[in-house]
Design a protein around this motif. Structure first.
Motif, PDB file in Angstrom:
ATOM      1  N   LEU A  36       0.897  -1.094   0.033  1.00  0.00           N
ATOM      2  CA  LEU A  36       0.042  -0.067  -0.136  1.00  0.00           C
ATOM      3  C   LEU A  36       0.863   1.372  -0.032  1.00  0.00           C
ATOM      4  O   LEU A  36       0.494   2.142  -0.819  1.00  0.00           O
ATOM      5  N   ARG A  37       1.990   1.227   0.858  1.00  0.00           N
ATOM      6  CA  ARG A  37       2.732   2.543   0.777  1.00  0.00           C
ATOM      7  C   ARG A  37       3.493   2.965  -0.815  1.00  0.00           C
ATOM      8  O   ARG A  37       3.765   3.704  -1.109  1.00  0.00           O
ATOM      9  N   LYS A  38       3.622   1.569  -1.291  1.00  0.00           N
ATOM     10  CA  LYS A  38       4.330   1.806  -2.758  1.00  0.00           C
ATOM     11  C   LYS A  38       3.167   2.298  -3.814  1.00  0.00           C
ATOM     12  O   LYS A  38       3.544   3.122  -4.550  1.00  0.00           O
ATOM     13  N   GLU A  39       1.878   2.066  -3.539  1.00  0.00           N
ATOM     14  CA  GLU A  39       0.699   2.646  -4.175  1.00  0.00           C
ATOM     15  C   GLU A  39       0.566   3.937  -3.960  1.00  0.00           C
ATOM     16  O   GLU A  39       0.287   4.748  -4.780  1.00  0.00           O
ATOM     17  N   ILE A  40       0.710   4.202  -2.782  1.00  0.00           N
ATOM     18  CA  ILE A  40       0.373   5.455  -2.233  1.00  0.00           C
ATOM     19  C   ILE A  40       1.673   6.701  -2.834  1.00  0.00           C
ATOM     20  O   ILE A  40       1.229   7.684  -3.389  1.00  0.00           O
ATOM     21  N   GLU A  41       2.745   6.264  -2.928  1.00  0.00           N
ATOM     22  CA  GLU A  41       3.750   6.959  -3.388  1.00  0.00           C
ATOM     23  C   GLU A  41       3.632   7.063  -5.068  1.00  0.00           C
ATOM     24  O   GLU A  41       3.894   8.201  -5.515  1.00  0.00           O
ATOM     25  N   SER A  42       3.193   6.045  -5.616  1.00  0.00           N
ATOM     26  CA  SER A  42       3.060   6.120  -7.043  1.00  0.00           C
ATOM     27  C   SER A  42       1.961   7.135  -7.411  1.00  0.00           C
ATOM     28  O   SER A  42       1.860   7.919  -8.370  1.00  0.00           O
ATOM     29  N   ARG A  43       0.670   6.972  -6.738  1.00  0.00           N
ATOM     30  CA  ARG A  43      -0.446   7.809  -6.846  1.00  0.00           C
ATOM     31  C   ARG A  43       0.088   9.186  -6.744  1.00  0.00           C
ATOM     32  O   ARG A  43      -0.670  10.325  -7.174  1.00  0.00           O
ATOM     33  N   GLN A  44       0.940   9.439  -5.489  1.00  0.00           N
ATOM     34  CA  GLN A  44       1.253  11.081  -5.151  1.00  0.00           C
ATOM     35  C   GLN A  44       2.012  11.551  -6.198  1.00  0.00           C
ATOM     36  O   GLN A  44       1.846  12.653  -6.637  1.00  0.00           O
TER      37      GLN A  44
ATOM     38  N   ALA B 290       1.556  10.796  -9.315  1.00  0.00           N
ATOM     39  CA  ALA B 290       0.776  11.195 -10.270  1.00  0.00           C
ATOM     40  C   ALA B 290      -0.065  12.231 -10.033  1.00  0.00           C
ATOM     41  O   ALA B 290      -1.295  12.714 -10.857  1.00  0.00           O
ATOM     42  N   GLY B 291       0.007  12.882  -8.792  1.00  0.00           N
ATOM     43  CA  GLY B 291      -0.765  13.893  -8.531  1.00  0.00           C
ATOM     44  C   GLY B 291      -2.122  13.550  -7.985  1.00  0.00           C
ATOM     45  O   GLY B 291      -3.301  14.312  -8.075  1.00  0.00           O
ATOM     46  N   ARG B 292      -2.442  12.251  -7.760  1.00  0.00           N
ATOM     47  CA  ARG B 292      -3.834  11.689  -7.310  1.00  0.00           C
ATOM     48  C   ARG B 292      -4.086  11.876  -5.837  1.00  0.00           C
ATOM     49  O   ARG B 292      -3.285  11.819  -5.056  1.00  0.00           O
ATOM     50  N   ASP B 293      -5.388  11.867  -5.555  1.00  0.00           N
ATOM     51  CA  ASP B 293      -5.825  11.906  -4.230  1.00  0.00           C
ATOM     52  C   ASP B 293      -5.618  10.614  -3.578  1.00  0.00           C
ATOM     53  O   ASP B 293      -5.809   9.482  -4.016  1.00  0.00           O
ATOM     54  N   VAL B 294      -5.059  10.434  -2.520  1.00  0.00           N
ATOM     55  CA  VAL B 294      -4.532   9.195  -1.648  1.00  0.00           C
ATOM     56  C   VAL B 294      -5.022   9.455  -0.200  1.00  0.00           C
ATOM     57  O   VAL B 294      -4.685   8.863   0.406  1.00  0.00           O
ATOM     58  N   SER B 295      -6.261  10.217   0.007  1.00  0.00           N
ATOM     59  CA  SER B 295      -6.562  10.132   1.283  1.00  0.00           C
ATOM     60  C   SER B 295      -7.184   8.903   1.942  1.00  0.00           C
ATOM     61  O   SER B 295      -7.057   8.464   2.990  1.00  0.00           O
ATOM     62  N   SER B 296      -7.853   8.221   0.959  1.00  0.00           N
ATOM     63  CA  SER B 296      -8.515   6.842   1.416  1.00  0.00           C
ATOM     64  C   SER B 296      -7.477   6.020   1.785  1.00  0.00           C
ATOM     65  O   SER B 296      -7.544   5.006   2.831  1.00  0.00           O
ATOM     66  N   GLU B 297      -6.317   5.889   0.938  1.00  0.00           N
ATOM     67  CA  GLU B 297      -5.021   5.018   1.155  1.00  0.00           C
ATOM     68  C   GLU B 297      -4.575   5.316   2.404  1.00  0.00           C
ATOM     69  O   GLU B 297      -4.124   4.301   2.906  1.00  0.00           O
ATOM     70  N   LEU B 298      -4.140   6.681   2.496  1.00  0.00           N
ATOM     71  CA  LEU B 298      -3.533   6.903   3.822  1.00  0.00           C
ATOM     72  C   LEU B 298      -4.284   6.588   4.986  1.00  0.00           C
ATOM     73  O   LEU B 298      -3.700   5.982   6.130  1.00  0.00           O
ATOM     74  N   ALA B 299      -5.687   6.720   5.032  1.00  0.00           N
ATOM     75  CA  ALA B 299      -6.439   6.196   6.008  1.00  0.00           C
ATOM     76  C   ALA B 299      -6.453   4.622   6.452  1.00  0.00           C
ATOM     77  O   ALA B 299      -6.255   4.199   7.446  1.00  0.00           O
ATOM     78  N   CYS B 300      -6.368   3.892   4.971  1.00  0.00           N
ATOM     79  CA  CYS B 300      -5.965   2.700   5.312  1.00  0.00           C
ATOM     80  C   CYS B 300      -4.719   2.210   5.712  1.00  0.00           C
ATOM     81  O   CYS B 300      -4.357   1.213   6.687  1.00  0.00           O
ATOM     82  N   ALA B 301      -3.631   2.725   5.251  1.00  0.00           N
ATOM     83  CA  ALA B 301      -2.220   2.754   5.737  1.00  0.00           C
ATOM     84  C   ALA B 301      -2.209   2.741   7.557  1.00  0.00           C
ATOM     85  O   ALA B 301      -1.478   1.919   7.989  1.00  0.00           O
TER      86      ALA B 301
END
Length: 259
Positions: free
Chosen positions: A222-230, A232-243
């Motif tokens: 999930l951390r790798k996915e968050i870094e990739s989405r960040q 790309a300038g995409r919202d990661v609020s839900s992923e951060l909450a899950c992490a």
């Protein structure tokens, strides 16, 4: 030597079947590795069991040969694997107790009236689609023993949203980390946190070594996915909450282990 099963109206086996489940000390049958024995441990004694996608039929042969279950259905969508399964069954002398069926998913399985259904070694999305196409699994009398190779999170989400309760889970380390999900139909959809869907509610709290390892791997992915989405300038609020939920669970379980 070629074998046919009396219950398989299919084709002649052209390849040598693997050895039947071995007999250990005391004359009891045994299964190789850790994944298959773990799957077998989830099967209730004395019930009719179906193994969907049986391949070589090692699991149903073991369950019947050991006396754990009176009979079994071994089903596969491909003729090749089912022919090999027929050889395994014949070599064990269990043609009268194990029915072999060429079928897509659970098609026709209701005629056998299985009480425990094993679906192992497929993707989580495929398993969900097979269950969705089989009304027979929506019964409190049927228990599902599922071992997804991928997308276990999507399988959990499907189960919970479609009225299935997850009764038990396990993480088994062999050549990789395998997940086993045991579920039964209640008719009541359940809501769960993103972390519970991603890693499994059981694994978040059990503190077992393999469960902790699984949660750690999901958190790292999930951390790798968050870094990739960040990037790309995409919202990661839900992923951060899950992490954060995963990290809290790890802190709690590791604190319990250390206390």
């Amino acid at each position: 030597m070629e074998h046919r099963s009396a219950n398989f109206a299919g084709e002649k086996s052209l390849t040598r079947a693997p050895a039947c489940p071995k007999t250990g000390s005391g004359g009891r049958a045994s299964l190789p590795g850790k994944r298959l024995p773990a799957l077998a441990s989830f099967v209730r004694a004395g019930v009719r069991v179906a193994d969907i996608g049986t391949d070589h039929a090692l699991l149903p042969v073991y369950l019947v040969q050991s006396g754990h279950n009176p009979c079994a259905l071994a089903s596969d969508v491909r003729r090749g694997p089912l022919s090999r399964a027929a050889e395994t069954v014949a070599r064990a002398g269990l043609e009268d107790r194990i029915t072999l069926r060429l079928a897509d998913g659970l098609a026709g399985a209701e005629d056998f009236s299985p009480q425990d259904i094993i679906i192992a070694g497929m993707g989580g999305e495929l398993i969900a689609s097979l269950l969705a196409a089989a009304p027979m699994v929506r019964s409190a009398d049927v228990r599902l023993i599922l071992q997804p190779m991928t997308h276990s999170d999507r399988l959990r989400a499907w189960l919970w949203s479609n009225g299935f309760a997850i009764e038990r889970e396990a993480a088994v380390a062999e050549d990789r980390l395998y997940e086993i999900i045991c579920a039964a139909y209640t008719g009541i959809p359940e809501r769960h946190t993103p972390a519970e869907i991603l890693a499994g509610a059981y694994h978040l709290t059990s503190g077992e070594e393999n469960s902790v390892l699984l949660v750690k791997r999901r958190a790292a992915q999930l951390r790798k996915e968050i870094e990739s989405r960040q990037r790309a300038g995409r919202d990661v609020s839900s992923e951060l909450a899950c992490a954060a939920q995963l990290e809290e669970a790890l802190c709690n379980t590791e604190s319990c282990i250390g206390s």
